[in-house]
Design an enzyme around this catalytic site. Structure first.
Site, PDB file in Angstrom:
ATOM      1  N   LYS A  22       0.851  -1.202   0.000  1.00 27.11           N
ATOM      2  CA  LYS A  22       0.000   0.000   0.000  1.00 27.11           C
ATOM      3  C   LYS A  22       0.880   1.243   0.000  1.00 27.11           C
ATOM      4  O   LYS A  22       0.677   2.171  -0.789  1.00 27.11           O
ATOM      5  CB  LYS A  22      -0.889   0.021   1.237  1.00 27.11           C
ATOM      6  CG  LYS A  22      -1.515   1.374   1.549  1.00 27.11           C
ATOM      7  CD  LYS A  22      -2.365   1.396   2.792  1.00 27.11           C
ATOM      8  CE  LYS A  22      -1.654   1.682   4.053  1.00 27.11           C
ATOM      9  NZ  LYS A  22      -1.344   3.085   4.368  1.00 27.11           N
ATOM     10  N   CYS A 116      -4.818  12.389  12.270  1.00 24.85           N
ATOM     11  CA  CYS A 116      -5.569  11.128  12.284  1.00 24.85           C
ATOM     12  C   CYS A 116      -5.414  10.562  13.683  1.00 24.85           C
ATOM     13  O   CYS A 116      -4.798  11.168  14.555  1.00 24.85           O
ATOM     14  CB  CYS A 116      -5.033  10.161  11.228  1.00 24.85           C
ATOM     15  SG  CYS A 116      -3.446   9.480  11.664  1.00 24.85           S
ATOM     16  N   ARG A 121       0.130  14.501  12.502  1.00 25.34           N
ATOM     17  CA  ARG A 121       0.586  14.294  11.118  1.00 25.34           C
ATOM     18  C   ARG A 121       0.843  15.607  10.365  1.00 25.34           C
ATOM     19  O   ARG A 121       0.255  15.898   9.339  1.00 25.34           O
ATOM     20  CB  ARG A 121      -0.433  13.437  10.352  1.00 25.34           C
ATOM     21  CG  ARG A 121      -0.892  12.191  11.025  1.00 25.34           C
ATOM     22  CD  ARG A 121       0.168  11.144  11.270  1.00 25.34           C
ATOM     23  NE  ARG A 121       0.711  10.556  10.087  1.00 25.34           N
ATOM     24  CZ  ARG A 121       0.157   9.544   9.417  1.00 25.34           C
ATOM     25  NH1 ARG A 121      -0.975   9.059   9.832  1.00 25.34           N
ATOM     26  NH2 ARG A 121       0.736   9.051   8.343  1.00 25.34           N
ATOM     27  N   ASP A 304       4.786   0.651  11.917  1.00 22.04           N
ATOM     28  CA  ASP A 304       3.547   0.023  11.422  1.00 22.04           C
ATOM     29  C   ASP A 304       3.417  -1.422  11.863  1.00 22.04           C
ATOM     30  O   ASP A 304       2.388  -2.049  11.611  1.00 22.04           O
ATOM     31  CB  ASP A 304       3.490   0.084   9.882  1.00 22.04           C
ATOM     32  CG  ASP A 304       3.359   1.512   9.397  1.00 22.04           C
ATOM     33  OD1 ASP A 304       3.536   1.738   8.186  1.00 22.04           O
ATOM     34  OD2 ASP A 304       3.111   2.405  10.229  1.00 22.04           O
ATOM     35  N   ARG A 397      -8.578  -0.287   4.750  1.00 24.52           N
ATOM     36  CA  ARG A 397      -7.746   0.732   4.101  1.00 24.52           C
ATOM     37  C   ARG A 397      -6.401   0.135   3.693  1.00 24.52           C
ATOM     38  O   ARG A 397      -5.787   0.571   2.724  1.00 24.52           O
ATOM     39  CB  ARG A 397      -7.489   1.906   5.060  1.00 24.52           C
ATOM     40  CG  ARG A 397      -8.704   2.761   5.364  1.00 24.52           C
ATOM     41  CD  ARG A 397      -8.300   4.043   6.043  1.00 24.52           C
ATOM     42  NE  ARG A 397      -7.151   4.628   5.379  1.00 24.52           N
ATOM     43  CZ  ARG A 397      -6.239   5.398   5.998  1.00 24.52           C
ATOM     44  NH1 ARG A 397      -6.357   5.662   7.270  1.00 24.52           N
ATOM     45  NH2 ARG A 397      -5.225   5.904   5.335  1.00 24.52           N
TER      46      ARG A 397
HETATM   47  C1  EPZ Z   1       4.325   6.979   6.124  1.00 25.73           C
HETATM   48  O1  EPZ Z   1       3.558   8.033   6.692  1.00 25.73           O
HETATM   49  C2  EPZ Z   1       3.389   5.771   6.072  1.00 25.73           C
HETATM   50  N1  EPZ Z   1       2.236   6.072   5.224  1.00 25.73           N
HETATM   51  C3  EPZ Z   1       2.922   5.417   7.477  1.00 25.73           C
HETATM   52  O2  EPZ Z   1       2.120   4.237   7.377  1.00 25.73           O
HETATM   53  C4  EPZ Z   1       4.157   5.107   8.330  1.00 25.73           C
HETATM   54  O3  EPZ Z   1       3.744   4.827   9.654  1.00 25.73           O
HETATM   55  C5  EPZ Z   1       5.098   6.324   8.318  1.00 25.73           C
HETATM   56  O4  EPZ Z   1       5.449   6.658   6.952  1.00 25.73           O
HETATM   57  C6  EPZ Z   1       6.388   6.053   9.091  1.00 25.73           C
HETATM   58  O5  EPZ Z   1       7.049   4.960   8.543  1.00 25.73           O
HETATM   59  C7  EPZ Z   1       2.392   6.020   3.881  1.00 25.73           C
HETATM   60  O6  EPZ Z   1       3.462   5.749   3.366  1.00 25.73           O
HETATM   61  C8  EPZ Z   1       1.164   6.315   3.065  1.00 25.73           C
HETATM   62  P1  EPZ Z   1       6.438  10.407   8.123  1.00 25.73           P
HETATM   63  P2  EPZ Z   1       4.138   9.555   6.665  1.00 25.73           P
HETATM   64  O7  EPZ Z   1       6.349  11.643   7.325  1.00 25.73           O
HETATM   65  O8  EPZ Z   1       4.911   9.759   5.425  1.00 25.73           O
HETATM   66  C9  EPZ Z   1       6.561  13.685  11.555  1.00 25.73           C
HETATM   67  C10 EPZ Z   1       0.265   2.863   7.765  1.00 25.73           C
HETATM   68  O9  EPZ Z   1      -0.166   2.340   8.808  1.00 25.73           O
HETATM   69  N2  EPZ Z   1       6.464  14.662  10.456  1.00 25.73           N
HETATM   70  O10 EPZ Z   1       7.628   9.511   7.931  1.00 25.73           O
HETATM   71  O11 EPZ Z   1       3.021  10.465   6.969  1.00 25.73           O
HETATM   72  C11 EPZ Z   1       5.295  12.855  11.714  1.00 25.73           C
HETATM   73  O12 EPZ Z   1       4.353  13.527  12.527  1.00 25.73           O
HETATM   74  C12 EPZ Z   1       0.735   4.305   7.791  1.00 25.73           C
HETATM   75  O13 EPZ Z   1       0.371   2.279   6.656  1.00 25.73           O
HETATM   76  C13 EPZ Z   1       6.573  16.011  10.743  1.00 25.73           C
HETATM   77  O14 EPZ Z   1       6.748  16.406  11.897  1.00 25.73           O
HETATM   78  O15 EPZ Z   1       5.129   9.515   7.920  1.00 25.73           O
HETATM   79  C14 EPZ Z   1       5.807  11.607  12.349  1.00 25.73           C
HETATM   80  O16 EPZ Z   1       5.935  11.837  13.739  1.00 25.73           O
HETATM   81  C15 EPZ Z   1       0.535   4.951   9.147  1.00 25.73           C
HETATM   82  N3  EPZ Z   1       6.478  16.900   9.720  1.00 25.73           N
HETATM   83  C16 EPZ Z   1       7.188  11.427  11.748  1.00 25.73           C
HETATM   84  O17 EPZ Z   1       7.562  12.714  11.233  1.00 25.73           O
HETATM   85  C17 EPZ Z   1       6.284  16.513   8.428  1.00 25.73           C
HETATM   86  O18 EPZ Z   1       6.221  17.364   7.534  1.00 25.73           O
HETATM   87  C18 EPZ Z   1       7.255  10.427  10.616  1.00 25.73           C
HETATM   88  O19 EPZ Z   1       6.283  10.796   9.668  1.00 25.73           O
HETATM   89  C19 EPZ Z   1       6.161  15.130   8.156  1.00 25.73           C
HETATM   90  C20 EPZ Z   1       6.266  14.211   9.178  1.00 25.73           C
END
Ligand code: EPZ
Length: 418
Positions: A22, A116, A121, A304, A397
């Site tokens: 996904k 969420c 996020r 995850d 999802r």
């Molecule tokens: C991706 O989300 C995945 N989703 C998530 O999977 C996964 O948990 C996550 O990466 C971490 O591996 C998809 O790929 C669609 P991040 P993403 O940006 O990209 C903070 C699932 O269950 N952050 O790596 O949104 C954020 O709050 C989902 O399949 C900022 O502060 O994750 C988090 O604490 C859930 N500012 C951390 O970084 C930003 O601009 C990591 O987030 C972006 C992120």
């Protein structure tokens, strides 16, 4: 709303196939906005998030449709550069259209995705990186209004690893003028899969699988054919399903290298795990010990898989300390697992699991987010009696008919349409 009913006590045995990823399929589909023409994908999973992405791409003018085992995306002059709230709200990864639209059309109006269940996020890292490439951004009425005459290369150093942020800025940089260097880039396999597709399309990206990516902007890209990598999170979930019931399960069509942090911890806990080129097998195990885990960006332990591993540790001998370092609110499965008579205490980032084999008792529980729903089903496999998991739209999802896959391994699990 559908519910899933699990009768605990069955030992799972056999082989089960991993679907496409996904979290790889989503950015790959948004990358099609970078050029006109016909893309042919294989191994795109049949999930709600994919349907939401198809709806958003359709709104923008890119038509996606399944054709047998292929997933065709035909892009012809994307006319609308606006990703509306009611579409992005449903699927946060919709923010990934920002980079491609800016790169291709110099304009994007994308709804802020909002938070969420597992956290706020934010997307500040995405926006800061776009500014480095010359974009002018303005937040109005819950939308990011982004515009630029032509993106130009720049140096980006992420102060914290962000998967989506890395993917968004890669898709912006591939058509920017000049060179972009991204440091502290996410190294998740899904990011590498996106780099591989973009390079097939004519992009010039060096440093795949590493945290430093060097991108030479090009004038134009072309459509390509691509097979999505297997879903490492689904594979890990299925492996844990075999492990928690004390059975022998082989997960096929997966990439063992993508699951090394999980298999390391399972071995540390006492499981015998073997693997071949594209399969991983967990062997029968009568008892295992508690072990500590801290989630981290790849190749660390995947956040995850945290909820699913916690379910496994409720059956361990001894205590496990599970630290969630990526998201600020990813323990909502704890109170639901405790409804099944688990013994887990938690503070914001740390949960203490006091394991006890055979201690879980079936009960009605509520899924709160995608991976929590999987965790509750795994716990239901070993809980005494019947466990009913409500709100399984969360599950749909991100998992392709999980209950059918578990049933094929011998689980007594069914879905009640609601
Ligand atoms: C991706 O989300 C995945 N989703 C998530 O999977 C996964 O948990 C996550 O990466 C971490 O591996 C998809 O790929 C669609 P991040 P993403 O940006 O990209 C903070 C699932 O269950 N952050 O790596 O949104 C954020 O709050 C989902 O399949 C900022 O502060 O994750 C988090 O604490 C859930 N500012 C951390 O970084 C930003 O601009 C990591 O987030 C972006 C992120």
């Amino acid at each position: 709303m559908d519910r899933i009913i699990v009768q605990g006590g069955e030992v799972l045995n056999g082989q089960v196939h991993t679907s496409g990823s996904k979290n790889s399929a989503l950015p790959l589909l948004f990358a099609t906005l970078l050029c006109d023409g016909k893309f042919i994908f294989k191994n795109i999973p049949d999930l709600k998030d994919i349907d939401s992405t198809r709806e958003l791409l359709g709104h923008l003018g890119a038509i996606a449709a399944r054709d047998g085992d292929k997933y065709i995306v035909s892009v012809k002059d994307v006319r609308d550069h606006r990703a509306p709230y009611d579409l992005v709200r449903k699927m946060r990864a919709g923010i990934l259209c920002l980079g491609p639209l800016l790169a291709r059309y110099g304009e994007a109006i994308v709804s802020l995705p909002g938070g969420c269940a597992i956290g706020t996020r934010p997307i500040d890292k995405h926006l800061d990186a776009m500014k480095v490439l010359g974009a002018e951004l303005d937040i109005q009425d819950g939308y990011v209004h982004a515009k630029v005459k032509k993106l130009r290369g720049g140096n980006i150093v992420f102060d914290g690893v962000t998967v989506g942020g890395t993917e968004n800025v890669i898709m912006a940089a591939v058509l920017a003028e000049g060179e972009t260097i991204i440091e502290n880039a996410a190294k998740e396999p899904e990011v590498t899969d996106l780099v591989d597709l973009l390079n097939k399309m004519g992009a010039k990206i060096q440093g795949r699988t590493t945290s430093i990516l060097k991108i030479q902007g090009v004038e134009k890209l072309c459509p390509a054919e691509h097979t999505v990598i297997p879903d490492r999170i689904e594979a890990g979930t299925l492996l844990i399903a075999g492990a928690i019931t004390g059975g022998e399960v082989t997960v096929t069509n997966c990439v063992p290298q993508h699951l090394e942090a999980l298999t390391f911890k399972m071995r540390e806990s006492g499981f015998n795990i073997s693997s071949e080129a594209d399969t991983i097998t967990v062997h029968r195990c009568k008892g295992w010990n508690g072990t500590d885990v801290t989630t981290a960006p790849f190749p660390g332990f995947a956040t995850d898989l945290q909820a699913q591993f916690m379910a496994l540790m409720t059956q361990a001998e001894g205590t496990s300390i599970i630290t969630e370092s990526i998201f600020e609110n990813r323990f909502m499965h704890v109170q639901e697992l405790n409804r099944l008579n688990a013994n887990i205490a938690h503070r914001t980032q740390v949960a203490v699991v006091r394991g006890r084999k055979g201690g879980l008792k079936g009960a009605p529980v509520m899924a709160t987010d995608l991976r929590a729903s999987a965790s509750l089903i795994l716990a239901g496999l070993v809980a005494e009696g019947e466990t009913e998991v409500a709100r399984v739209y969360h599950l749909d999802r991100g998992y392709e008919r999980l209950e059918k896959k578990l049933e094929s391994l011998g689980a007594k699990v069914s879905r009640i349409r609601g």
